[in-house]
Design an enzyme around this catalytic site. Structure first.
Site, PDB file in Angstrom:
ATOM      1  N   SER A  20      37.353   8.336  51.125  1.00 45.65           N
ATOM      2  CA  SER A  20      37.197   9.612  51.827  1.00 45.65           C
ATOM      3  C   SER A  20      36.355   9.458  53.086  1.00 45.65           C
ATOM      4  O   SER A  20      35.539   8.537  53.205  1.00 45.65           O
ATOM      5  CB  SER A  20      36.543  10.644  50.906  1.00 45.65           C
TER       6      SER A  20
ATOM      7  N   GLU B  27      39.267   2.830  56.266  1.00 45.36           N
ATOM      8  CA  GLU B  27      40.508   3.612  56.259  1.00 45.36           C
ATOM      9  C   GLU B  27      40.214   4.850  55.429  1.00 45.36           C
ATOM     10  O   GLU B  27      40.012   4.769  54.225  1.00 45.36           O
ATOM     11  CB  GLU B  27      41.652   2.788  55.666  1.00 45.36           C
TER      12      GLU B  27
ATOM     13  N   CYS C 143      47.103   8.522  51.642  1.00 46.02           N
ATOM     14  CA  CYS C 143      46.404   8.929  52.870  1.00 46.02           C
ATOM     15  C   CYS C 143      47.357   9.279  54.005  1.00 46.02           C
ATOM     16  O   CYS C 143      46.991  10.034  54.914  1.00 46.02           O
ATOM     17  CB  CYS C 143      45.441   7.835  53.311  1.00 46.02           C
TER      18      CYS C 143
END
Length: 480
Positions: A227, A248, A282
Site C-alpha cells: 500500500s 510498487e 494493483c
C-alpha cells in the site's frame, strides 16, 4: 495445523521473542497454520547473517549464480500443485490462478537468470592523456524484500531472482496474512543448495519487524510491493541509512472505452481487469469511463458478463471469483458501496456480502457495479482493491484524459480504441507508468512495471528493473 519457523542462515528458527501468529483461510475462516511473529531482534540477527553471506556470494561468477537459481526455479515448478493449493488456502484465489502464480514466480527467476551475462559496464573517454574511465556495475549488498498479500509467491520470485543473480543477498518478509507458500521457498533453497544466508525468509509485523528491517544500517536496498501509506513509511525509515528504495504501491487504474472500440473485446477485457483475483490487483480496472455514444450498447454486453460471474469455492474449476482476503477488506467493500450510494451513485449489480449457504463462513462479496457516478465521488478516487466498479460517461477524448489524470495514483491505464492518434497522444498526456491498449491488464517480464505519483518509485521488471539491484562504481585509471 502446521507450525512454520523462519528460514535464516540455512536453518529453521523461532522468533527471539517466542511469539506466534495465525494464518486464516479466507474461504472458511479456519486457522491454517501458525507462524513466527518476529521483531527487531530477529531483524538484527537475519541482517547480520545476510551481510556476512553477501561477501562470499558476490564473488561467485554471475553465470554460476544463475545456474543455481535455474535449479531453484525448476524445483518450484516441481512443487507446482502443492504451492498452488497453499496459495488458495491462505489467499482465496482460484486454483487455476494460483497455478499461474507459481509458474510466474518461477519464470520471474528464470528471466532474471538471462541477465547474468549482461551486467555490462562502460568505458568512457577521459579528458586527460593516457587515462581511461571505467564504470562497473556491482551488487548493492543486502536487499530487504517486503511483499503484499495479493500475489505473495509471484512477488517473492519477482524480487529474489534479480537480487540474487546480481550478487546481492536477500531477506524476504511476506505479509503475515499470506506467508505460507513463500516460507516453503526455504525448503526448496535447502534442496537445491543455495548457500546459507543468501536467501532468508522471516515473518512478523510491519511496524516491528518490517520497520527494523528497512531502517537497519546493514540494509542497502528495500524493494516493497504494498500500500501507499506503508510505502511512505518505508521511505522515511530507509532514509536513516540512505538505502536505495524500489516501491510498487497503490493504484486507481482507469479503463477507457472510446467511441470506436470493439465493444465485445472491450467488455471482456474490462471484466477480467476488474474481477481478476477478486479485484485484488494493483493494475485492476478501478474506474471505467465509457463514451456516451456507445454507453448503452457497451453496458448491455458488459452487464451480461457480470451477471454470469460465479462466486464460489476457489478450488472448484467452475468458480470465477473467490473471497476477499480478510474481514478488514470485506468491511472496506461495504463502506465504499454505502458511501457511493450516499453520494448519489446507482447500484446496478451486487453491493453486499454473501452470507447464505456455502458463504456462511469466509469473506465473500458480490461483484458490484455502480452507475450514475460523478468524477467527484469518493469511489472514483479511493482505491477499492476489490470487486467494485464505478462506471462514468464521457463525451470527448480531452475530457476523459482529464478524468484519468485526476488521481493521486499513476500506475496503469487501459484504453480500447482503433484510433492510433489517441494512442500516440497518451504518451504525452497520460500520467501513468503502464498503458494497455485494446487488452486487459497483466504486464510481462521484459516490460517495466513503473508507477507515477503515489503509485511508487524505481520500477520493476525488464532491464530497467534489473538495474535497480546494481550500483555503479567509477574508476579513473591513469596509465602514464
Amino acid at each position: 495445523m502446521k507450525r512454520y519457523q523462519m528460514y535464516v542462515d540455512g536453518q529453521w528458527i523461532d522468533a527471539e521473542n517466542g511469539k506466534v501468529d495465525q494464518v486464516i483461510n479466507p474461504s472458511t475462516e479456519e486457522v491454517l497454520a501458525e507462524i513466527q511473529d518476529g521483531d527487531q531482534d530477529d531483524a538484527e540477527r537475519v541482517l547480520s547473517v545476510a551481510k556476512r553471506a553477501q561477501s562470499d556470494w558476490k564473488r561467485v561468477p554471475a553465470r554460476q549464480r544463475a545456474e543455481l537459481l535455474r535449479k531453484f526455479a525448476q524445483e518450484i515448478r516441481n512443487n507446482r500443485e502443492h504451492l498452488a493449493e497453499l496459495l488458495v488456502s491462505e489467499q482465496g484465489k482460484l486454483y487455476r490462478v494460483a497455478l499461474g502464480e507459481v509458474d510466474v514466480a518461477a519464470s520471474f527467476i528464470e528471466y532474471a537468470c538471462d541477465w547474468a551475462r549482461q551486467m555490462d559496464g562502460d568505458i568512457v573517454q577521459s579528458d586527460n592523456v593516457n587515462e581511461h574511465i571505467w564504470i562497473q556495475k556491482i551488487p548493492r549488498g543486502v536487499v530487504v524484500a517486503i511483499t503484499a498479500w495479493n500475489f505473495p509467491f509471484a512477488l517473492a520470485g519477482r524480487k529474489i531472482g534479480p537480487a540474487l543473480v546480481a550478487g546481492n543477498t536477500i531477506v524476504v518478509k511476506p505479509t503475515s496474512e499470506t506467508p505460507l507458500a513463500t516460507l516453503e521457498l526455504g525448503y526448496i533453497a535447502e534442496k537445491v543448495g543455495i548457500p546459507a544466508g543468501v536467501l532468508n525468509i522471516v515473518t512478523g509485523g510491519g511496524a516491528s519487524l518490517g520497520g527494523a528491517l528497512t531502517s537497519h544500517r546493514y540494509t542497502n536496498m528495500v524493494t516493497m510491493t504494498g500500500s501507499t501509506p506503508v510505502g511512505q513509511q518505508i521511505i522515511k525509515a530507509s532514509a536513516n541509512n540512505m538505502a536505495h528504495v524500489q516501491l510498487e504501491l497503490g493504484g486507481k487504474a482507469p479503463f477507457i472505452v472510446m467511441e470506436d472500440a470493439d465493444l465485445e473485446q472491450a467488455a471482456a477485457a474490462a471484466l477480467h481487469s476488474r474481477f481478476d483475483n477478486c479485484g485484488q490487483v494493483c493494475t485492476c480496472n478501478e474506474r471505467m469511463y465509457v463514451h456516451s455514444s456507445v454507453y448503452d450498447e457497451f453496458m448491455a454486453i458488459f452487464m451480461e458478463k457480470v451477471q454470469n460471474i460465479k462466486v464460489g469455492n476457489p478450488m472448484d474449476p467452475e468458480s470465477d471469483m473467490g473471497p476477499k482476503v480478510n474481514k478488514r477488506e470485506l468491511d472496506h467493500m461495504e463502506a465504499l458501496v454505502a458511501q457511493a450510494l450516499k453520494e448519489g451513485a446507482q447500484l446496478l449489480h451486487g453491493g453486499k456480502r454473501l452470507t447464505e449457504g456455502e458463504f456462511g463462513k469466509g469473506f465473500w462479496f458480490e461483484p458490484t457495479i455502480l452507475g450514475n457516478v460523478q468524477q467527484s465521488m469518493t469511489i472514483v478516487h479511493e482505491e477499492a482493491f476489490g470487486p467494485i466498479l464505478p462506471v462514468i460517461k464521457f463525451d470527448t477524448f480531452e475530457e476523459v484524459i482529464d478524468y484519468a489524470n485526476d488521481s493521486e495514483y499513476g500506475l496503469a491505464t487501459m484504453i480500447c480504441t482503433r484510433n492510433m492518434k489517441y494512442v500516440h497522444r497518451l504518451t504525452h498526456e497520460l500520467e501513468c507508468g503502464e498503458i494497455y491498449v485494446n487488452r486487459g491488464h497483466g504486464e510481462q517480464h521484459q516490460g517495466f512495471h513503473n508507477g507515477y505519483k503515489l503509485s511508487g518509485t524505481g520500477g520493476e521488471d525488464g532491464k530497467y528493473g534489473f538495474e535497480q539491484y546494481l550500483e555503479k562504481k567509477t574508476f579513473y585509471v591513469n596509465f602514464d
